[in-house]
Design an enzyme around this catalytic site. Structure first.
Site, PDB file in Angstrom:
ATOM      1  N   SER A  13     -36.508 -38.341 -45.191  1.00 16.58           N
ATOM      2  CA  SER A  13     -37.362 -39.088 -44.280  1.00 16.58           C
ATOM      3  C   SER A  13     -38.817 -38.792 -44.597  1.00 16.58           C
ATOM      4  CB  SER A  13     -37.060 -38.697 -42.827  1.00 16.58           C
ATOM      5  OG  SER A  13     -37.987 -39.297 -41.945  1.00 16.58           O
ATOM      6  N   HIS A  14     -39.685 -39.667 -44.162  1.00 18.94           N
ATOM      7  CA  HIS A  14     -41.114 -39.426 -44.294  1.00 18.94           C
ATOM      8  C   HIS A  14     -41.597 -38.352 -43.323  1.00 18.94           C
ATOM      9  CE1 HIS A  14     -40.927 -43.026 -46.659  1.00 18.94           C
ATOM     10  NE2 HIS A  14     -42.202 -42.891 -46.965  1.00 18.94           N
ATOM     11  N   SER A  15     -40.749 -37.956 -42.397  1.00 23.35           N
ATOM     12  CA  SER A  15     -41.098 -36.972 -41.377  1.00 23.35           C
ATOM     13  C   SER A  15     -40.105 -35.813 -41.417  1.00 23.35           C
ATOM     14  CB  SER A  15     -41.060 -37.639 -40.000  1.00 23.35           C
ATOM     15  OG  SER A  15     -40.985 -36.680 -38.979  1.00 23.35           O
ATOM     16  N   ASP A  74     -34.923 -43.038 -45.408  1.00 21.09           N
ATOM     17  CA  ASP A  74     -35.381 -43.858 -44.289  1.00 21.09           C
ATOM     18  C   ASP A  74     -36.135 -45.107 -44.744  1.00 21.09           C
ATOM     19  OD1 ASP A  74     -37.788 -42.569 -45.001  1.00 21.09           O
ATOM     20  OD2 ASP A  74     -38.199 -41.816 -42.981  1.00 21.09           O
ATOM     21  N   SER A  77     -40.654 -45.931 -49.829  1.00 25.43           N
ATOM     22  CA  SER A  77     -41.106 -44.974 -50.841  1.00 25.43           C
ATOM     23  C   SER A  77     -40.164 -43.784 -50.970  1.00 25.43           C
ATOM     24  CB  SER A  77     -42.536 -44.514 -50.578  1.00 25.43           C
ATOM     25  OG  SER A  77     -42.630 -43.831 -49.353  1.00 25.43           O
TER      26      SER A  77
END
Length: 136
Positions: A13-15, A74, A77
């Site tokens: 995930s980006h987070s 997710d 990118s």
């Protein structure tokens, strides 16, 4: 069940918080999948939003038990980062597969299926099938 022969799951995930929370949710809902090796790979090394090839590679190595590694992502990118790692050929464990699946529902399905001792193809199929889950 020993985790020695289970497919590993990486959640990108980006987070960092989202990746860790989805990993905890999937393991918590999986029941028998509690032994499944699951690793979050969220955010950047500095704790920011984004994706990190290094964190993804480390997560994949940490869950590799020789039965394959399923990687769920997710957003766009994250997919590109995983694809780049796969193209490198030596950054990820040998039997690592990027799985096209919804992030949350696919993660739960992947962990539940891996917990039965299913192979990588079955884990990928179960996660991808989560696209068909209807909510209304």
């Amino acid at each position: 069940m020993s985790d020695e022969r289970l497919v590993g799951i990486v959640l990108v995930s980006h987070s960092a918080e989202v990746a860790a929370s989805v990993a905890a949710l999937a393991k918590g809902l999986a029941g028998g999948g509690a032994a499944v090796p699951v690793a979050p790979a969220g955010g950047t090394e500095g704790g920011g939003l984004g994706t990190s090839a290094e964190l993804i590679a480390a997560a994949a190595a940490s869950v590799d038990r020789g039965a394959g590694v399923a990687v769920l992502t997710d957003l766009g990118s994250a997919v590109l980062t995983v694809k780049a790692l796969l193209a490198e050929g030596d950054e990820l464990p040998e039997r690592t597969r990027l799985v096209d699946a919804p992030f949350v529902e696919g993660a739960v399905a992947a962990v539940v299926t891996a917990g039965t001792g299913a192979d990588l193809a079955a884990v990928e199929s179960a996660a991808a099938e989560a696209y068909t889950y209807r909510k209304v």
